[in-house]
Each structure stands twice: as C-alpha cells, then as structure tokens.
Motif scaffolding. Structure first.
Motif, mmCIF file in Angstrom:
data_model
loop_
_atom_site.group_PDB
_atom_site.id
_atom_site.type_symbol
_atom_site.label_atom_id
_atom_site.label_comp_id
_atom_site.label_asym_id
_atom_site.label_seq_id
_atom_site.Cartn_x
_atom_site.Cartn_y
_atom_site.Cartn_z
ATOM 1 N N ALA A 103 0.828 -1.206 0.000
ATOM 2 C CA ALA A 103 0.000 0.000 0.000
ATOM 3 C C ALA A 103 0.864 1.259 0.000
ATOM 4 O O ALA A 103 0.586 2.217 -0.747
ATOM 5 C CB ALA A 103 -0.931 -0.007 1.203
ATOM 6 N N ILE A 104 1.910 1.279 0.802
ATOM 7 C CA ILE A 104 2.795 2.446 0.846
ATOM 8 C C ILE A 104 3.511 2.617 -0.488
ATOM 9 O O ILE A 104 3.667 3.744 -0.983
ATOM 10 C CB ILE A 104 3.784 2.338 2.021
ATOM 11 C CG1 ILE A 104 3.037 2.560 3.334
ATOM 12 C CG2 ILE A 104 4.932 3.324 1.879
ATOM 13 C CD1 ILE A 104 3.847 2.342 4.563
ATOM 14 N N ALA A 105 3.929 1.512 -1.104
ATOM 15 C CA ALA A 105 4.586 1.602 -2.413
ATOM 16 C C ALA A 105 3.659 2.215 -3.453
ATOM 17 O O ALA A 105 4.065 3.087 -4.217
ATOM 18 C CB ALA A 105 5.047 0.209 -2.856
ATOM 19 N N VAL A 106 2.415 1.798 -3.458
ATOM 20 C CA VAL A 106 1.456 2.323 -4.431
ATOM 21 C C VAL A 106 1.163 3.800 -4.156
ATOM 22 O O VAL A 106 1.179 4.631 -5.064
ATOM 23 C CB VAL A 106 0.160 1.486 -4.418
ATOM 24 C CG1 VAL A 106 -0.934 2.154 -5.221
ATOM 25 C CG2 VAL A 106 0.432 0.085 -4.954
ATOM 26 N N VAL A 107 0.897 4.140 -2.908
ATOM 27 C CA VAL A 107 0.539 5.521 -2.557
ATOM 28 C C VAL A 107 1.695 6.481 -2.860
ATOM 29 O O VAL A 107 1.490 7.546 -3.457
ATOM 30 C CB VAL A 107 0.112 5.613 -1.076
ATOM 31 C CG1 VAL A 107 0.050 7.049 -0.602
ATOM 32 C CG2 VAL A 107 -1.218 4.920 -0.873
ATOM 33 N N VAL A 108 2.907 6.123 -2.467
ATOM 34 C CA VAL A 108 4.049 7.016 -2.686
ATOM 35 C C VAL A 108 4.331 7.164 -4.180
ATOM 36 O O VAL A 108 4.617 8.264 -4.658
ATOM 37 C CB VAL A 108 5.289 6.514 -1.922
ATOM 38 C CG1 VAL A 108 6.536 7.253 -2.346
ATOM 39 C CG2 VAL A 108 5.077 6.670 -0.431
ATOM 40 N N THR A 109 4.214 6.083 -4.930
ATOM 41 C CA THR A 109 4.429 6.169 -6.374
ATOM 42 C C THR A 109 3.412 7.104 -7.020
ATOM 43 O O THR A 109 3.768 7.932 -7.869
ATOM 44 C CB THR A 109 4.361 4.778 -7.019
ATOM 45 O OG1 THR A 109 5.349 3.939 -6.391
ATOM 46 C CG2 THR A 109 4.624 4.835 -8.497
ATOM 47 N N ILE A 110 2.168 7.006 -6.609
ATOM 48 C CA ILE A 110 1.137 7.906 -7.140
ATOM 49 C C ILE A 110 1.429 9.347 -6.745
ATOM 50 O O ILE A 110 1.319 10.262 -7.569
ATOM 51 C CB ILE A 110 -0.263 7.468 -6.656
ATOM 52 C CG1 ILE A 110 -0.661 6.172 -7.353
ATOM 53 C CG2 ILE A 110 -1.306 8.558 -6.921
ATOM 54 C CD1 ILE A 110 -1.916 5.537 -6.796
#
Length: 122
Positions: A103-110
């Motif tokens: 979840a953190i990987a997806v949110v930070v990438t966005i």
C-alpha cells in the motif's frame, strides 16, 4: 525551495517506512531473533542496507530531486513486489505487514508521479 504538499507527504512516508524497517532490522540483529535465525544474518544485513537507501531516497524527495524520486520508486517497487507473496500465502494477522508495504509503495508512487494541476487557461 518550493515543495508541494504531495511531495512532502511522499518524503515523510518513505522516511517513516524506511526508519521503521531500519529500527526493526537492527533490533532483530542485536537480539538474534527467530527471524534472523531463519533468514540468515547476510539476508538481514542486505535488507538493512536496502532500508537505509530508503532514508537517502526520502532526503532526495524532500529536496525535490529527480534522483530521489527515481530511487524511492525503484526501492518501493522492489519492496512491494517482494511483499506480494506475503499477501497471498500468509494467514491474516501476519498479512498486515506485507499489505502495508504494498500500500505504501502504491501511494508514494502515485504521489510522486502525479502531475500538479494546471491553471485554467482563459
């Protein structure tokens, strides 16, 4: 230096995620926990170095540098991909740790890749 709120939030998330990882790994190494005995000291040391790179990436994002953004996205992508099997094959209470990594990987990438809104042209 102008820093948007989304870049500041991305830097803070990467910093906190990496800091928690570094602290957990150092405690595991010092106490010679079951995780260290199962995974091996070499794997834990490599993971510790990888998490420390996340702290450098967070600084790069904070000062709004392209290298920091690329480093953070690549580090979080590798971390998220390595956590995916944990989401699929681990029972529920232990599933929260890899789920948070993805979840953190997806949110930070966005947050990093999202373009700022453009002013309306009249």
């Amino acid at each position: 230096m102008v820093r948007s709120k989304r870049i500041a939030l991305a830097a803070i998330l990467v910093f906190l995620f990496s800091l928690v990882s570094v602290v957990r790994l150092v405690v595991a190494l010092v106490s010679q926990s079951e995780f260290v005995q199962d995974a091996g000291v070499g794997f834990v040391a490599i993971t510790l170095v990888f998490s420390s790179i996340g702290l450098v990436a967070a600084y790069g994002i904070w000062i709004n540098q392209k290298w920091g953004k690329i480093l953070a996205i690549s580090m979080l992508a590798l971390n998220g991909l390595s956590a995916l099997p944990g989401i699929l094959f681990v029972p529920f209470p232990e599933k929260l740790d890899p789920l948070s990594a993805v979840a953190i990987a997806v949110v930070v990438t966005i947050l990093i890749l999202q373009q700022p809104p453009q002013a309306a042209i009249e």
